[in-house]
Write an enzyme that holds these catalytic residues in place. Structure first.
Site, mmCIF file in Angstrom:
data_model
loop_
_atom_site.group_PDB
_atom_site.id
_atom_site.type_symbol
_atom_site.label_atom_id
_atom_site.label_comp_id
_atom_site.label_asym_id
_atom_site.label_seq_id
_atom_site.Cartn_x
_atom_site.Cartn_y
_atom_site.Cartn_z
ATOM 1 N N TYR A 53 0.833 -1.203 0.000
ATOM 2 C CA TYR A 53 0.000 0.000 0.000
ATOM 3 C C TYR A 53 0.870 1.256 0.000
ATOM 4 C CZ TYR A 53 -3.767 3.247 0.844
ATOM 5 O OH TYR A 53 -4.653 4.283 0.697
ATOM 6 N N PHE A 91 -7.387 22.272 -24.163
ATOM 7 C CA PHE A 91 -7.616 20.837 -24.262
ATOM 8 C C PHE A 91 -8.808 20.513 -23.354
ATOM 9 C CE2 PHE A 91 -7.320 16.362 -23.312
ATOM 10 C CZ PHE A 91 -7.437 15.891 -24.612
ATOM 11 N N THR A 92 -9.619 19.571 -23.798
ATOM 12 C CA THR A 92 -10.917 19.300 -23.169
ATOM 13 C C THR A 92 -10.830 19.128 -21.645
ATOM 14 O OG1 THR A 92 -10.573 16.991 -23.760
ATOM 15 C CG2 THR A 92 -11.905 18.318 -25.267
ATOM 16 N N ASP A 141 2.069 20.738 -20.034
ATOM 17 C CA ASP A 141 1.302 19.510 -20.253
ATOM 18 C C ASP A 141 2.204 18.679 -21.155
ATOM 19 O OD1 ASP A 141 -0.166 17.423 -21.211
ATOM 20 O OD2 ASP A 141 -2.001 18.561 -21.528
ATOM 21 N N LYS A 156 0.165 8.125 -23.284
ATOM 22 C CA LYS A 156 0.562 8.468 -24.660
ATOM 23 C C LYS A 156 2.051 8.156 -24.830
ATOM 24 C CE LYS A 156 -3.373 11.011 -24.128
ATOM 25 N NZ LYS A 156 -4.198 10.948 -22.906
ATOM 26 N N ARG A 171 -12.861 16.053 -33.552
ATOM 27 C CA ARG A 171 -12.175 17.105 -32.797
ATOM 28 C C ARG A 171 -12.629 18.446 -33.372
ATOM 29 N NH1 ARG A 171 -9.579 15.080 -28.070
ATOM 30 N NH2 ARG A 171 -11.798 15.363 -27.806
ATOM 31 N N PHE A 226 -18.339 15.177 -25.855
ATOM 32 C CA PHE A 226 -17.921 14.350 -27.000
ATOM 33 C C PHE A 226 -17.827 12.871 -26.653
ATOM 34 C CE2 PHE A 226 -13.544 13.673 -25.610
ATOM 35 C CZ PHE A 226 -13.376 14.719 -24.712
#
Ligand code: PM9
Length: 461
Positions: free
Chosen positions: A76, A128-129, A219, A262, A386, A453
């Site tokens: 943990y 960005f969303t 980011d 990514k 997009r 979306f």
């Protein structure tokens, strides 16, 4: 005849295991997309042949990463995999403090909660969303300071992700530095078509914000791809490794959010990294509330191990050459077929200009959404809208945002598909292009409150 001087690139790996795909009939696809409300997010993956929905969490892990899973320490607290990840983050990105999160938006949530107060303005290079939503939920307002060229699908600028320094300076003057907790620099810029930021621009943003005492947060979701473009396109960097460029970019910032799904070649994971000890303490307390203990942040020990290894693999020049090489190959094939795409081609996929592909549709007839549905119908290829659907509504007026870019993204997962798949994709898009005049628009019949979306439903007009 092969010209003797020609030298092709190829993937720096061989395939050890394969996942069989299901082929579907046109009738099956018609039924599936109707049941999905013409939203490719609502399709079942087993009804998809080639999945270009996203490059997020869809990479093929290496044998080293799979081996790493077996070294998972599922304690943990204080898992050894956390310390391995911390070492990897320090070595490759240079940040002092690491807070793992279950994925990128987990980090965005924590960052927004500890940095933003009501009424703040957060400048960034295109929205960005998930990032914008977390800023808004924390009481802030996003302000777009990307260069104008980013909104032009075919402008040849090699770094369309760059921040416009004049816009940023004016914004600081207008609102005052005290109301700007940080500037968010995304590398690469997803919604502009995976467009990179130059090293020169990073340095200039750093210098400008330093003069005003404003922090810079990266980011860094696709930072290795951004670094590859710097190596290829920016004067003076051709001899530098992707690895060293990644670290240099991070050095001009105070922290970062990261979706490891990514660049870092894992199926789940992310983190928030910071250099400021006080903010780190606040964030590491907040992560306990929303994600899990600060040494696992919602991840299993094995996930952190796979991420630590994936980070090291992601910055290898050969990997990046093949990764971007595949995207460029698809871009070339589509351009040969006269398909209108965003150029220069960006890092993680090809973005079709739906306004040019379907000029007979108005933007509120959702051309990119309609085109994504058509591409699925043609050959079972799943892509993502997009455009106006992703942009959502203005929280104050309730009106749609009408973004200049109305795009369909053909996102290429890393190390998953072959060149033959790219050929099949290009041929399918060309086939849909030939019958574009017959494609009709859509009507939105249901939408959720946030990030519509993902779940909105449509009917054919
Ligand atoms: N990007 C993508 O498909 C995942 C689904 S769409 C929200 O492009 C950036 C630049 C991203 C990103 C996710 C996130 C959020 C932050 N920044 O999906 O929460 O492209 O891991 O990361 C997606 P997570």
């Amino acid at each position: 005849m092969i010209p003797h001087q020609k030298r092709s690139w190829a993937e720096p790996f061989k395939i050890k295991m394969v996942e069989l795909l299901k082929m579907t009939t046109p009738a099956q696809r018609r039924k599936a997309i109707k049941e999905a409300g013409y939203n490719t997010f609502l399709l079942r993956s087993e009804d998809v042949y080639i999945d270009l929905l996203t490059d997020s969490g869809t990479s093929a892990m290496s044998d080293q990463q799979w081996a790493g899973l077996m070294l998972g320490d599922e304690a943990y607290a204080g898992s050894k995999n956390f310390y391995n990840l911390e070492r990897s983050v320090k070595e490759h990105y240079g940040y002092k403090y690491l807070i793992p999160t279950h994925q990128g938006r987990g980090a965005e949530n924590i960052l927004s909660k500890v940095m933003i107060k009501k009424g703040d303005i957060i400048p960034g290079n295109m929205y960005f969303t998930t990032t914008r939503l977390h800023q808004e939920l924390a009481g802030g307002t996003f302000a777009d300071v990307i260069i104008d060229e980013a909104h032009d699908p075919t402008h040849p600028h090699p770094f369309k992700g760059n921040i416009d320094l004049d816009k940023l300076e004016k914004l600081i003057k207008k609102h005052g530095a005290a109301r700007i907790p940080y500037v968010c620099v995304a590398v690469t810029v997803n919604m502009a078509g995976g467009q990179p930021v130059s090293m020169a621009n990073m340095k200039e943003v750093r210098a400008l914000t330093a003069r005003h005492g404003i922090k810079v947060i990266l980011d860094m979701t696709r930072i290795a791809e951004n670094a590859f473009f710097i190596q290829q396109r920016e004067k003076g960097y051709a001899r530098r490794s992707v690895k060293s460029l990644v670290k240099e970019m991070c050095s001009y910032t105070d922290g970062a959010t990261f979706s490891a799904k990514k660049d870092a070649l894992v199926n789940i994971g992310g983190f928030l990294a910071l250099n400021d000890e006080e903010k780190y303490q606040e964030a590491s307390n907040m992560v306990v509330v929303y994600e899990g203990l600060h040494t696992y942040g919602g991840l299993a020990g094995r996930d952190m191990e796979a991420m630590a290894i994936g980070i090291a693999e992601s910055v290898q020049d050969e990997h990046m050459k093949a990764r971007i090489g595949q995207v460029l190959y698809l871009g070339d094939r589509l351009q040969q077929a006269d398909i209108p795409i965003v150029t220069p081609v960006g890092g993680h996929g090809i973005f079709i200009d739906a306004k040019k592909f379907l000029p007979h549709l108005k933007q509120d007839q959702f051309p990119a959404q309609a085109l994504a549905a058509e591409l699925y119908l043609d050959a079972g290829i799943r892509t993502m809208e997009r455009g106006i659907v992703s942009a959502g509504r203005n929280a104050k007026t309730g009106d749609h945002y009408y973004p200049k870019l109305e795009l369909v993204r053909l996102t290429i997962p890393r190390r998953v598909y072959t060149q033959a798949h790219m050929d099949v994709i290009a041929e399918s898009v060309a086939n849909v292009y030939d019958r574009r005049d017959k494609i009709t628009g859509l009507r939105m019949v249901w939408e959720p409150q946030y990030l519509r979306f993902f779940q909105a439903r449509f009917q054919v007009l």
